[in-house]
Design an enzyme around this catalytic site. Structure first.
Site, PDB file in Angstrom:
ATOM      1  CB  ALA A  67      -0.893  -0.016   1.229  1.00  0.00           C
ATOM      2  N   GLY A 112       0.656  -4.889   0.908  1.00  0.00           N
ATOM      3  CA  GLY A 112      -0.509  -4.929   0.026  1.00  0.00           C
ATOM      4  C   GLY A 112      -0.229  -5.622  -1.306  1.00  0.00           C
ATOM      5  CD  GLU A 115      -2.140  -7.282   2.905  1.00  0.00           C
ATOM      6  OE1 GLU A 115      -1.747  -6.147   2.558  1.00  0.00           O
ATOM      7  OE2 GLU A 115      -2.722  -7.488   3.974  1.00  0.00           O
ATOM      8  CD  GLU A 135       1.667  -5.360   5.729  1.00  0.00           C
ATOM      9  OE1 GLU A 135       2.475  -6.266   6.016  1.00  0.00           O
ATOM     10  OE2 GLU A 135       0.923  -5.404   4.727  1.00  0.00           O
TER      11      GLU A 135
HETATM   12  N1  CAA Z   1       4.608   3.134  -0.730  1.00  0.00           N
HETATM   13  C1  CAA Z   1       5.050   4.281  -1.289  1.00  0.00           C
HETATM   14  N2  CAA Z   1       6.187   4.389  -1.980  1.00  0.00           N
HETATM   15  C2  CAA Z   1       6.947   3.275  -2.083  1.00  0.00           C
HETATM   16  C3  CAA Z   1       6.582   2.058  -1.512  1.00  0.00           C
HETATM   17  C4  CAA Z   1       5.348   2.002  -0.816  1.00  0.00           C
HETATM   18  N3  CAA Z   1       4.879   0.888  -0.260  1.00  0.00           N
HETATM   19  N4  CAA Z   1       7.545   1.154  -1.758  1.00  0.00           N
HETATM   20  C5  CAA Z   1       8.487   1.796  -2.484  1.00  0.00           C
HETATM   21  N5  CAA Z   1       8.137   3.080  -2.675  1.00  0.00           N
HETATM   22  C6  CAA Z   1       8.876   4.111  -3.403  1.00  0.00           C
HETATM   23  C7  CAA Z   1      10.059   4.601  -2.590  1.00  0.00           C
HETATM   24  O1  CAA Z   1       9.653   5.540  -1.660  1.00  0.00           O
HETATM   25  C8  CAA Z   1      10.948   5.168  -3.674  1.00  0.00           C
HETATM   26  O2  CAA Z   1      10.437   6.422  -4.024  1.00  0.00           O
HETATM   27  P1  CAA Z   1      11.448   7.703  -4.187  1.00  0.00           P
HETATM   28  O3  CAA Z   1      12.273   7.330  -5.396  1.00  0.00           O
HETATM   29  O4  CAA Z   1      10.520   8.831  -4.401  1.00  0.00           O
HETATM   30  O5  CAA Z   1      12.256   7.752  -2.948  1.00  0.00           O
HETATM   31  C9  CAA Z   1      10.692   4.227  -4.848  1.00  0.00           C
HETATM   32  O6  CAA Z   1       9.449   3.570  -4.560  1.00  0.00           O
HETATM   33  C10 CAA Z   1      11.760   3.168  -5.005  1.00  0.00           C
HETATM   34  O7  CAA Z   1      11.900   2.461  -3.783  1.00  0.00           O
HETATM   35  P2  CAA Z   1      13.294   2.278  -3.013  1.00  0.00           P
HETATM   36  O8  CAA Z   1      14.244   3.372  -3.340  1.00  0.00           O
HETATM   37  O9  CAA Z   1      13.007   2.033  -1.565  1.00  0.00           O
HETATM   38  O10 CAA Z   1      13.812   0.935  -3.718  1.00  0.00           O
HETATM   39  P3  CAA Z   1      14.820  -0.163  -3.124  1.00  0.00           P
HETATM   40  O11 CAA Z   1      15.177  -1.053  -4.253  1.00  0.00           O
HETATM   41  O12 CAA Z   1      15.900   0.510  -2.340  1.00  0.00           O
HETATM   42  O13 CAA Z   1      13.924  -0.992  -2.056  1.00  0.00           O
HETATM   43  C11 CAA Z   1      11.968  -2.166  -1.269  1.00  0.00           C
HETATM   44  C12 CAA Z   1      12.863  -1.788  -2.478  1.00  0.00           C
HETATM   45  C13 CAA Z   1      12.742  -3.079  -0.337  1.00  0.00           C
HETATM   46  C14 CAA Z   1      10.746  -2.866  -1.828  1.00  0.00           C
HETATM   47  C15 CAA Z   1      11.578  -0.869  -0.516  1.00  0.00           C
HETATM   48  O14 CAA Z   1      11.061   0.067  -1.440  1.00  0.00           O
HETATM   49  C16 CAA Z   1      10.541  -1.056   0.566  1.00  0.00           C
HETATM   50  O15 CAA Z   1      10.851  -1.564   1.636  1.00  0.00           O
HETATM   51  N6  CAA Z   1       9.278  -0.622   0.306  1.00  0.00           N
HETATM   52  C17 CAA Z   1       8.214  -0.656   1.291  1.00  0.00           C
HETATM   53  C18 CAA Z   1       7.719  -2.048   1.534  1.00  0.00           C
HETATM   54  C19 CAA Z   1       6.629  -2.045   2.584  1.00  0.00           C
HETATM   55  O16 CAA Z   1       6.856  -1.708   3.744  1.00  0.00           O
HETATM   56  N7  CAA Z   1       5.407  -2.410   2.191  1.00  0.00           N
HETATM   57  C20 CAA Z   1       4.274  -2.482   3.073  1.00  0.00           C
HETATM   58  C21 CAA Z   1       3.461  -1.227   2.968  1.00  0.00           C
HETATM   59  S1  CAA Z   1       2.177  -1.155   4.202  1.00  0.00           S
HETATM   60  C22 CAA Z   1       0.905  -2.053   3.538  1.00  0.00           C
HETATM   61  O17 CAA Z   1       0.982  -2.609   2.474  1.00  0.00           O
HETATM   62  C23 CAA Z   1      -0.362  -2.095   4.400  1.00  0.00           C
HETATM   63  C24 CAA Z   1      -1.292  -3.222   4.017  1.00  0.00           C
HETATM   64  O18 CAA Z   1      -1.327  -4.258   4.650  1.00  0.00           O
HETATM   65  C25 CAA Z   1      -2.208  -3.079   2.947  1.00  0.00           C
END
Ligand code: CAA
Length: 261
Positions: A67, A112, A115, A135
């Site tokens: 998400a 998400g 999911e 999460e």
């Molecule tokens: N939401 C918003 N933006 C996201 C995102 C997310 N879930 N995941 C990645 N992005 C964005 C980053 O912010 C980044 O944007 P900028 O270039 O503007 O900084 C861009 O995508 C590229 O990401 P990274 O630079 O972080 O890429 P990476 O290769 O270094 O890392 C990753 C990849 C490990 C997937 C890392 O992006 C990450 O950990 N993302 C978040 C994962 C996460 O926590 N997901 C759970 C979200 S909560 C949820 O989903 C609730 C639910 O149950 C429904």
């Protein structure tokens, strides 16, 4: 065909290909993605020429990295509750869709993203796919089925491991655990998923819906009630013209021609 801001939607023969298309944000699922997925899935469901859908992510890196954290960061608990945030994924994307759809997971499927993959009828993963429910590291819990669909798919121990540590699992581990139906080389993922979808779309459409409905009953009820439902669904599809045709075609050693009746 309608155009979308966050999705690419394309019909290829009898298969609808839906691509989550926010590659700069690793296809993070914001409210627009959800609204557009509801619309795209409803259009797929309503179109009699379409028999199966494939959902995948654009770019090489991600199916969807969750998400959209930036969107959620400033929302209050009261707002999440009053909007019943995330509820339409289940009510409109999952429950309202009787035709099957396949998740073709091409990279990160986190939070998400994992999911949404689990909402699909099955998952085909590329060998570089990564699944997880991180999460907990954000101070929350999964909100679109990660604690429930994952526990049903892989059992308590591995679901707890993933939800409590937030770690990722690779495609091999996900297949061993039963989350993933097949693993394919990354450069063949879309072809394999499209082939599976074309196969499904070529089969008798009422039997396709009935099979999906019957397997889903297994996750909702007791064995006895499920077996009864299975027999009833069997008896319903056994009354279709496609059943008469399918059995005649087998006996006459020729391919069946389906009417969806
Ligand atoms: N939401 C918003 N933006 C996201 C995102 C997310 N879930 N995941 C990645 N992005 C964005 C980053 O912010 C980044 O944007 P900028 O270039 O503007 O900084 C861009 O995508 C590229 O990401 P990274 O630079 O972080 O890429 P990476 O290769 O270094 O890392 C990753 C990849 C490990 C997937 C890392 O992006 C990450 O950990 N993302 C978040 C994962 C996460 O926590 N997901 C759970 C979200 S909560 C949820 O989903 C609730 C639910 O149950 C429904």
């Amino acid at each position: 065909e309608p155009t979308y801001e966050t999705l690419l939607v394309e019909t290829r023969g009898a298969v609808t290909l839906i691509t989550l298309n926010r590659p700069k944000a690793l296809n993070a699922l914001n409210s627009t993605v959800m609204t557009e997925m509801v619309a795209a899935m409803a259009a797929f469901e309503a179109d009699p020429t379409q028999g199966c859908a494939v959902v995948t992510g654009s770019g090489e890196k991600a199916f969807a990295a969750g998400a959209d954290i930036k969107e959620m960061a400033t929302k209050s608990g009261a707002e999440f509750f009053s909007e019943d945030f995330f509820s339409e994924w289940t009510s409109k994307v999952v429950k309202a869709t009787r035709k099957p759809w396949i998740a073709a997971v091409n990279g990160f499927a986190l939070g998400g993203g994992c999911e949404v993959a689990m909402m699909a009828d099955f998952i085909i993963a590329s060998e570089n796919a990564k699944f997880g429910q991180p999460e907990i590291t954000l101070g929350v819990i999964p909100g679109m089925g990660g604690s429930q669909r994952l526990a049903r798919a892989v059992g308590k121990s591995k679901a707890m491991d993933l939800c409590l540590t937030g770690r990722m699992m690779d495609a091999e581990e996900a297949e061993r655990a039963g989350l993933v139906a097949r693993i394919v080389p990354a450069d063949q993922l879309l072809d394999e998923a499209m082939k599976a979808a074309e196969k499904i779309a070529s089969l008798p459409p009422l039997a396709v819906k009935a099979n999906k409905e019957a397997v889903n009953v297994a996750f909702e009820t007791t064995l006895d009630a499920g077996l009864l439902m299975e027999r009833r669904i069997f008896q319903v599809v056994a009354g279709t013209e496609d059943k008469t045709e399918g059995m005649a075609a087998f006996v006459e050693k020729r391919p069946g021609v389906w009417k969806g009746k």
